[in-house]
Scaffold this motif. Structure first.
Motif, PDB file in Angstrom:
ATOM      1  N   ARG A  77       0.868  -1.185   0.000  1.00 31.14           N
ATOM      2  CA  ARG A  77       0.000   0.000   0.000  1.00 31.14           C
ATOM      3  C   ARG A  77       0.901   1.230   0.000  1.00 31.14           C
ATOM      4  O   ARG A  77       1.502   1.595   1.027  1.00 31.14           O
ATOM      5  N   VAL A  87       1.122  -5.729   2.080  1.00 27.35           N
ATOM      6  CA  VAL A  87      -0.184  -6.363   2.207  1.00 27.35           C
ATOM      7  C   VAL A  87      -0.042  -7.880   2.088  1.00 27.35           C
ATOM      8  O   VAL A  87      -0.670  -8.623   2.837  1.00 27.35           O
ATOM      9  N   TYR A 104      -4.683  -6.786   7.192  1.00 29.33           N
ATOM     10  CA  TYR A 104      -4.752  -7.667   6.019  1.00 29.33           C
ATOM     11  C   TYR A 104      -4.368  -9.103   6.336  1.00 29.33           C
ATOM     12  O   TYR A 104      -4.515  -9.977   5.471  1.00 29.33           O
ATOM     13  N   THR A 108      -5.848 -12.239   2.731  1.00 32.89           N
ATOM     14  CA  THR A 108      -5.302 -12.181   1.363  1.00 32.89           C
ATOM     15  C   THR A 108      -4.828 -13.562   0.897  1.00 32.89           C
ATOM     16  O   THR A 108      -4.411 -14.413   1.694  1.00 32.89           O
ATOM     17  N   ASP A 130     -10.271  -0.373   2.500  1.00 31.57           N
ATOM     18  CA  ASP A 130      -9.400  -1.096   1.558  1.00 31.57           C
ATOM     19  C   ASP A 130      -9.261  -0.365   0.238  1.00 31.57           C
ATOM     20  O   ASP A 130      -8.372  -0.708  -0.566  1.00 31.57           O
ATOM     21  N   TYR A 134      -2.687   0.210  -4.855  1.00 32.33           N
ATOM     22  CA  TYR A 134      -1.889  -0.959  -4.457  1.00 32.33           C
ATOM     23  C   TYR A 134      -0.719  -1.063  -5.438  1.00 32.33           C
ATOM     24  O   TYR A 134      -0.860  -0.781  -6.634  1.00 32.33           O
TER      25      TYR A 134
END
Length: 570
Positions: A77, A87, A104, A108, A130, A134
């Protein structure tokens, strides 16, 4: 679960490392593995959409050779204020949990499509936090590439709701409301023909969950017939919700809503006003009845007896309490010399006071008035009913009444009930027959006949102080108050008023008296301090009173000054 990758490139590199020219071959294989279009090799943004609470799938824009195994894949991020935070991290064939953003962890998953040569990051239970950029970083061999993409979170809100806000000069005002949208939605009104209506106002605000609630108003003519619709659209999702309100013509004989409202409200309002007036009248009537009952149970009753010569005189003053007849004694009030102003001269029996020409050699004690030429009665009243009379004669100025024991004696004093004074004052002949009750503000009035003798009645428990004109047997004024301390009679003969007000104030000490007997004699040896000799005219004494019923015994002292005195009006 860790993604499954082929290990063929690793084997090829091992074989080439043991043969001549392996370094060149390794570099060639690495370049082949990172086959990426030129426009994806920089910080190029791509948008990915995910529903709130659903799963977001972020496809890395960097393409891999299908058989290549990256040494490291990092999803970050990016942040301008601090270094980028991880992340998801894949390194040396495994997912790593070190240095990950706590929000996170466990949410993920890294997925690689072997045939396509792509890498996708899945984020479960997507929240509004969120959304944003990214960064995807892939390292194969000694070469590294990175790219940026953006996650957009979108929510489709509730069905719109239309309600009528009001009616103004032939226009119907409508409001369309809906909640739970993200990002900020777009709204539009349309008339029954599908034409766009002008929005008068739009209000978009965030609720406590971070979603948008919207309210859009418009108006139409009151003669419009058909469906008026409101549409709210999520531009990101490309989806919308529409609702409509049907406006019909009124049926024959049907009254308008405003006429119906008036027909309902006016009778109710009239009924409420009637009930309010009745309650006020009933409360006032109850208060009058209560005071009337109080006057019957605790008031002044003057019993008259007529003799042969039609001479009417008062037997005495009585109070009825608890259905028993109790005699109220005529109060023998005297003056307190310790409170008298130094210029005041008191008689030896302390029932007469007048203003002298010079100050008397008296001690300056805390109880003495030093500015107001006043004197208090010696008696204290803390309960019960009391009555006394003061002869004022032809005086042009005087102040009489009752005050609290705690009133200020030093300096200028403002007389009012709030300061513990309940006083009646005659202003003087220059103002005519004018009197004031020292209320706040003062209450001024005139009397038909100036009183030569003033009666003062105190009912401590009832909170009543009444003044009477004994001369014509009439009520002058009544104070009402809740007393909470000792009370004392108050006397002020006032200034001489150019020689017209030199007469003294005389406290009546006998029940039988005449005005002639109350006129003071000239001062002589026996009256050096202005004492006044009081005489009773024998001709005014009543004859032997007739025998009364045995249920009552009448006092022998009768007061002509109380003759015909009316009961206090509370």
């Amino acid at each position: 679960s860790s993604p499954q990758f082929f290990s063929l490139p690793v084997l090829v590199r091992k074989e080439m490392a043991s043969s001549p020219g392996s370094w060149f071959s390794s570099c060639l294989i690495t370049l082949v593995a990172l086959q990426m279009p030129a426009h994806l090799s920089g910080d190029v943004s791509k948008f990915h959409l995910a529903p709130l609470g659903g799963t977001a799938e972020l496809l890395c824009p960097l393409s891999l050779w299908p058989v290549s195994v990256p040494m490291q894949i990092r999803w970050l991020r990016p942040s301008r204020s601090q270094r980028s935070q991880a992340v998801h991290v894949f390194r040396d064939g495994k997912d790593r949990d070190e240095d990950l953003i706590p929000e996170y962890k466990g949410r993920t998953t890294l997925v690689r499509d072997i045939q396509e040569g792509s890498v996708t990051l899945q984020i479960r239970n997507v929240t509004l936090e969120d959304r944003g950029p990214y960064q995807c970083q892939i390292q194969v061999g000694n070469l590294s590439r990175e790219s940026i993409l953006t996650l957009q979170v979108a929510v489709l809100g509730s069905d719109p709701y239309i309600h009528m806000k009001g009616y103004d000069a032939g226009w119907i005002q409508l409001v369309c409301r809906s909640v739970g949208w993200f990002p900020q939605p777009w709204a539009q009104w349309r008339d029954p023909e599908g034409r766009r209506l002008l929005s008068l106002s739009e209000d978009h605000s965030l609720d406590e969950t971070g979603l948008f609630r919207t309210a859009v108003s418009s108006r139409i003519r009151d003669n419009t017939l058909g469906n008026v619709s409101c549409t709210i659209r999520n531009m990101v999702l490309g989806r919308e919700k529409t609702t409509a309100m049907l406006i019909e013509a009124p049926s024959p004989g049907m009254r308008s809503s405003s006429a119906v409202a008036l027909a309902v409200v006016l009778p109710v309002l009239g009924l409420l006003i009637t009930v309010g007036i009745f309650l006020i009248w009933k409360q006032r009537r109850s208060r009058e009845n209560l005071l009337a009952d109080h006057a019957k149970e605790k008031g002044n009753y003057i019993l008259k007896v007529k003799y042969k010569e039609q001479v009417t005189y008062s037997l005495s003053l009585y109070i009825i309490t608890n259905s028993l007849l109790t005699l109220l004694e005529f109060m023998a009030v005297t003056l307190d010399p310790d409170t008298a102003h130094p210029k005041l001269i008191l008689s030896e029996d302390r029932r007469c006071v007048k203003l002298g020409d010079r100050k008397q050699p008296v001690p300056d004690n805390p109880q003495r008035f030093d500015f107001v030429v006043s004197v208090l009665g010696f008696e204290y009243f803390t309960a019960g009913c009391h009555y006394w009379e003061v002869y004022v004669g032809d005086k042009t100025k005087w102040i009489l009444g009752v005050c609290s024991e705690s009133v200020s004696r030093k300096g200028k004093v403002t007389a009012s009930p709030a300061n513990g004074h309940w006083l009646l004052r005659q202003s003087g002949q220059s103002h005519g027959n004018e009197y004031q009750a020292l209320t706040s503000p003062q209450t001024s009035f005139r009397l038909k006949e100036p009183p030569r003798c003033v009666g003062i009645f105190l009912d401590y428990e009832a909170g009543i102080i009444s003044f009477y004109n004994v001369t014509d047997k009439s009520h002058i004024f009544t104070f009402t108050h809740s007393f909470s301390g000792p009370l004392r009679p108050f006397f002020e003969p006032c200034l001489h008023d150019g020689g017209k007000n030199i007469a003294p104030l005389i406290i009546c000490s006998e029940l039988q008296k005449s005005e002639d007997s109350l006129v003071p004699k000239p001062e002589g040896k026996g009256h050096a301090n202005g004492d006044v000799s009081l005489k009773v005219n024998p001709s005014l004494l009543p004859p032997q009173a007739p025998e009364l019923p045995p249920v009552m015994s009448w006092p022998s002292d009768l007061g002509p000054a109380l003759q015909g005195l009316k009961a206090p009006s509370f």
